[in-house]
Design a protein around this motif. Structure first.
Motif, PDB file in Angstrom:
ATOM      1  N   LEU A  17      25.263  15.250  40.277  1.00 22.54           N
ATOM      2  CA  LEU A  17      26.479  15.844  40.839  1.00 22.54           C
ATOM      3  C   LEU A  17      26.163  16.696  42.068  1.00 22.54           C
ATOM      4  O   LEU A  17      26.969  16.771  43.000  1.00 22.54           O
ATOM      5  N   GLN A  18      25.001  17.321  42.082  1.00 23.54           N
ATOM      6  CA  GLN A  18      24.626  18.100  43.261  1.00 23.54           C
ATOM      7  C   GLN A  18      24.425  17.186  44.473  1.00 23.54           C
ATOM      8  O   GLN A  18      24.799  17.545  45.597  1.00 23.54           O
ATOM      9  N   LEU A  19      23.869  16.014  44.257  1.00 24.66           N
ATOM     10  CA  LEU A  19      23.760  15.044  45.343  1.00 24.66           C
ATOM     11  C   LEU A  19      25.144  14.613  45.821  1.00 24.66           C
ATOM     12  O   LEU A  19      25.394  14.493  47.030  1.00 24.66           O
ATOM     13  N   VAL A  20      26.044  14.386  44.882  1.00 24.81           N
ATOM     14  CA  VAL A  20      27.421  14.025  45.236  1.00 24.81           C
ATOM     15  C   VAL A  20      28.032  15.114  46.109  1.00 24.81           C
ATOM     16  O   VAL A  20      28.640  14.834  47.159  1.00 24.81           O
ATOM     17  N   SER A  21      27.874  16.362  45.691  1.00 20.84           N
ATOM     18  CA  SER A  21      28.463  17.459  46.459  1.00 20.84           C
ATOM     19  C   SER A  21      27.911  17.507  47.875  1.00 20.84           C
ATOM     20  O   SER A  21      28.648  17.745  48.839  1.00 20.84           O
ATOM     21  N   HIS A  22      26.620  17.256  48.047  1.00 18.37           N
ATOM     22  CA  HIS A  22      26.043  17.262  49.386  1.00 18.37           C
ATOM     23  C   HIS A  22      26.618  16.145  50.248  1.00 18.37           C
ATOM     24  O   HIS A  22      26.750  16.306  51.469  1.00 18.37           O
ATOM     25  N   ASN A  23      26.950  15.021  49.638  1.00 19.46           N
ATOM     26  CA  ASN A  23      27.531  13.921  50.398  1.00 19.46           C
ATOM     27  C   ASN A  23      28.929  14.241  50.910  1.00 19.46           C
ATOM     28  O   ASN A  23      29.384  13.644  51.887  1.00 19.46           O
ATOM     29  N   PHE A  24      29.619  15.176  50.264  1.00 20.53           N
ATOM     30  CA  PHE A  24      30.935  15.573  50.755  1.00 20.53           C
ATOM     31  C   PHE A  24      30.840  16.563  51.915  1.00 20.53           C
ATOM     32  O   PHE A  24      31.859  16.912  52.520  1.00 20.53           O
ATOM     33  N   ALA A  25      29.638  17.032  52.222  1.00 25.30           N
ATOM     34  CA  ALA A  25      29.392  17.838  53.424  1.00 25.30           C
ATOM     35  C   ALA A  25      30.339  19.032  53.528  1.00 25.30           C
ATOM     36  O   ALA A  25      30.906  19.311  54.588  1.00 25.30           O
ATOM     37  N   ASP A  26      30.480  19.737  52.418  1.00 27.73           N
ATOM     38  CA  ASP A  26      31.386  20.884  52.342  1.00 27.73           C
ATOM     39  C   ASP A  26      30.636  22.030  51.666  1.00 27.73           C
ATOM     40  O   ASP A  26      30.332  21.949  50.473  1.00 27.73           O
ATOM     41  N   PRO A  27      30.322  23.116  52.390  1.00 29.09           N
ATOM     42  CA  PRO A  27      29.584  24.222  51.766  1.00 29.09           C
ATOM     43  C   PRO A  27      30.314  24.872  50.594  1.00 29.09           C
ATOM     44  O   PRO A  27      29.680  25.563  49.794  1.00 29.09           O
ATOM     45  N   HIS A  28      31.633  24.661  50.482  1.00 28.30           N
ATOM     46  CA  HIS A  28      32.392  25.211  49.360  1.00 28.30           C
ATOM     47  C   HIS A  28      32.265  24.371  48.091  1.00 28.30           C
ATOM     48  O   HIS A  28      32.659  24.824  47.018  1.00 28.30           O
ATOM     49  N   PHE A  29      31.764  23.166  48.209  1.00 26.84           N
ATOM     50  CA  PHE A  29      31.621  22.259  47.070  1.00 26.84           C
ATOM     51  C   PHE A  29      30.225  22.479  46.504  1.00 26.84           C
ATOM     52  O   PHE A  29      29.230  22.032  47.051  1.00 26.84           O
ATOM     53  N   ILE A  30      30.160  23.206  45.382  1.00 26.34           N
ATOM     54  CA  ILE A  30      28.891  23.614  44.794  1.00 26.34           C
ATOM     55  C   ILE A  30      28.875  23.233  43.320  1.00 26.34           C
ATOM     56  O   ILE A  30      29.863  23.420  42.618  1.00 26.34           O
ATOM     57  N   VAL A  31      27.757  22.707  42.864  1.00 24.67           N
ATOM     58  CA  VAL A  31      27.593  22.348  41.454  1.00 24.67           C
ATOM     59  C   VAL A  31      26.412  23.114  40.877  1.00 24.67           C
ATOM     60  O   VAL A  31      25.305  23.075  41.405  1.00 24.67           O
ATOM     61  N   GLY A  32      26.638  23.816  39.787  1.00 25.28           N
ATOM     62  CA  GLY A  32      25.596  24.553  39.079  1.00 25.28           C
ATOM     63  C   GLY A  32      25.660  24.215  37.606  1.00 25.28           C
ATOM     64  O   GLY A  32      26.418  23.332  37.215  1.00 25.28           O
ATOM     65  N   PRO A  33      24.887  24.883  36.782  1.00 23.45           N
ATOM     66  CA  PRO A  33      23.933  25.958  37.107  1.00 23.45           C
ATOM     67  C   PRO A  33      22.703  25.431  37.825  1.00 23.45           C
ATOM     68  O   PRO A  33      22.454  24.227  37.850  1.00 23.45           O
ATOM     69  N   PHE A  34      21.944  26.358  38.382  1.00 21.92           N
ATOM     70  CA  PHE A  34      20.880  25.986  39.292  1.00 21.92           C
ATOM     71  C   PHE A  34      19.496  26.081  38.651  1.00 21.92           C
ATOM     72  O   PHE A  34      19.257  26.907  37.774  1.00 21.92           O
ATOM     73  N   GLU A  35      18.609  25.246  39.157  1.00 18.67           N
ATOM     74  CA  GLU A  35      17.194  25.259  38.793  1.00 18.67           C
ATOM     75  C   GLU A  35      16.380  25.720  40.004  1.00 18.67           C
ATOM     76  O   GLU A  35      16.866  25.731  41.133  1.00 18.67           O
ATOM     77  N   ALA A  36      15.135  26.090  39.747  1.00 20.43           N
ATOM     78  CA  ALA A  36      14.287  26.641  40.815  1.00 20.43           C
ATOM     79  C   ALA A  36      14.056  25.646  41.943  1.00 20.43           C
ATOM     80  O   ALA A  36      13.845  26.045  43.096  1.00 20.43           O
ATOM     81  N   ASP A  37      14.097  24.348  41.639  1.00 23.69           N
ATOM     82  CA  ASP A  37      13.809  23.359  42.670  1.00 23.69           C
ATOM     83  C   ASP A  37      15.063  22.826  43.347  1.00 23.69           C
ATOM     84  O   ASP A  37      14.997  21.892  44.152  1.00 23.69           O
ATOM     85  N   ASP A  38      16.236  23.390  43.037  1.00 22.62           N
ATOM     86  CA  ASP A  38      17.463  22.957  43.705  1.00 22.62           C
ATOM     87  C   ASP A  38      17.478  23.461  45.144  1.00 22.62           C
ATOM     88  O   ASP A  38      16.796  24.422  45.498  1.00 22.62           O
TER      89      ASP A  38
END
Length: 420
Positions: free
Chosen positions: A83-104
């Motif tokens: 899902l984090q890859l999906v969010s990056h493809n939408f190219a929107d800094p407001h579109f964030i998927v968590g929770p986060f890991e150290a290597d994100d």
């Protein structure tokens, strides 16, 4: 001396109170069901996301590219990574998927200090954030980026998006390049750059270091240059204490004839209560400042829901000339203040803003522990221009201060001053 803050929100889903966050951590995680979670995620985006399709972004094509991978995810962590890859493809800094890991990847623009550009041939540094380690280490606008942590920019962009470079639109490439420049969460970075004819390798601190310094610093800085007063807001637009501190700062500058409100260090959003508490000092009657559209109402319920938000007079009125500065690290509510101040008659100055799309909602999906931030309200100027298309009245190619000059002060006829 204005007291340091205790807490500043750094990104969308981190806006939860500590009590709510602790309660959330204590709740048992939902049973992971990849197919159910993907279906819920797709429905959320189709029904609620205000920016599912726009120039350079085909929402259905993005979902199709990742559907099989997400539904076959062997664990919730693998699913969230997808899902984090999906969010990056939408190219929107407001579109964030968590929770986060150290290597994100780091969250931009909060944890970023470089703004990069790509012209189809070369990857370059467009701007360097004031007060950053990158500025201190000599990174400058115009430098060509050859490698990021040992990878070519193209390889780094593919890692950020999970897709081949050739499959990406220019909008997606630009966004992913900037994520790559920010690096991994809380991890130092290395850049190989060309400076003139010289190739250099520059070791940079983690971008989270700068975010942490700002978090523990003052909400505002106040300066006076003769008849010019300056109030610089330090990423505090989500802190209700800013309303009072801004009023107190303004009172010390009441005898100035010109005021600069500096929003160039407000990357992490905020809320309209704080924004109205600031703008209220500059109106003498109710004035419209931004328009909202709720996509869910049209897509699911039928009738369009659209309304315009107003700012009312608040506190001591300032009658002098007002400039408001923004740039690549002016995000979300900072962008709302830029269009709001424009609407009430101030002169805005700066470069392109951070383009955090819409009004943010924190969402959950069924079958996964994923937390999703998306813009569920489309936002517009009072004249109907999408907020992300707004440009300051006095448009600059670069807006960030450095040690020798401030382009904003130069553009407003106030001279220059070194960055702090």
């Amino acid at each position: 001396m204005i007291a340091p803050r205790l807490l500043v929100p750094l990104c969308g889903w981190m806006l939860l109170s500590s009590v709510a966050a602790n309660a959330q951590q204590q709740s048992p995680p939902p049973a992971f069901d990849a197919a159910k979670a993907w279906s819920s995620f797709e429905t959320l985006l189709h029904d609620n996301y205000g920016y599912f399709d726009r120039a350079g972004i085909d929402g259905d094509a993005i979902l199709a590219a990742f559907a099989a991978r997400a539904k076959a995810a062997p664990s919730d962590k693998a699913f969230i990574d997808t899902l984090q890859l999906v969010s990056h493809n939408f190219a929107d800094p407001h579109f964030i998927v968590g929770p986060f890991e150290a290597d994100d990847w780091a969250i931009i623009p909060t944890s970023s200090d470089l703004f990069g550009t790509y012209d189809g041939a070369a990857f370059r540094i467009g701007e360097v954030r004031a007060g950053s380690d990158a500025l201190a280490k000599g990174v400058r606008s115009g430098m060509t980026v050859l490698r990021i942590d040992g990878d070519t920019p193209r390889a780094a962009i593919e890692a950020v998006t999970g897709r081949p470079f050739a499959a990406l639109s220019p909008v997606q490439v630009a966004f992913a390049f900037n994520v790559a420049l920010a690096g991994r969460r809380k991890q130092p970075r290395s850049l190989d750059i060309v400076d003139g004819r010289r190739r250099r390798t520059i070791a940079l601190a983690a971008t989270s270091d700068q975010a942490a310094r700002i978090e523990t610093g003052p909400l505002v800085d106040v300066e006076r240059h003769g008849t010019l007063g300056i109030i610089r807001i330090n990423n505090a637009l989500g802190d209700q204490a800013l309303i009072k501190q801004f009023g107190e700062a303004l009172a010390t500058l009441a005898d100035t004839t010109t005021l600069l409100i500096d929003l160039r260090n407000t990357p992490s959003g905020g809320n309209t209560s704080v924004a109205r508490g600031i703008m209220g000092h500059f109106v003498d009657h109710d004035r419209p400042y931004q328009t909202h559209v709720i996509p869910y109402e049209t897509r699911v319920l039928g009738p369009t829901r659209k309304f315009t938000e107003f700012v009312a007079p608040y506190g001591r009125h300032y009658a002098g000339k007002v400039y408001v500065a923004g740039g690549h690290w002016t995000g979300s509510m900072g962008e709302g203040l830029m269009i709001g101040f424009d609407a009430i008659g101030a002169t805005t100055v700066g470069t392109d803003l951070a383009h955090l799309l819409g009004g943010l909602s924190n969402e959950t999906i069924d079958g996964s522990a994923a937390k999703v931030d998306i813009g569920t309200e489309q936002l517009f100027t009072v004249t109907g221009l999408p907020r992300e298309a707004y440009r300051p009245n006095l448009y600059l190619d670069r807006a960030e201060r450095d040690r020798t000059a401030d382009p904003v002060l130069t553009a407003t006829g106030s001279g220059g001053s070194p960055a702090r």
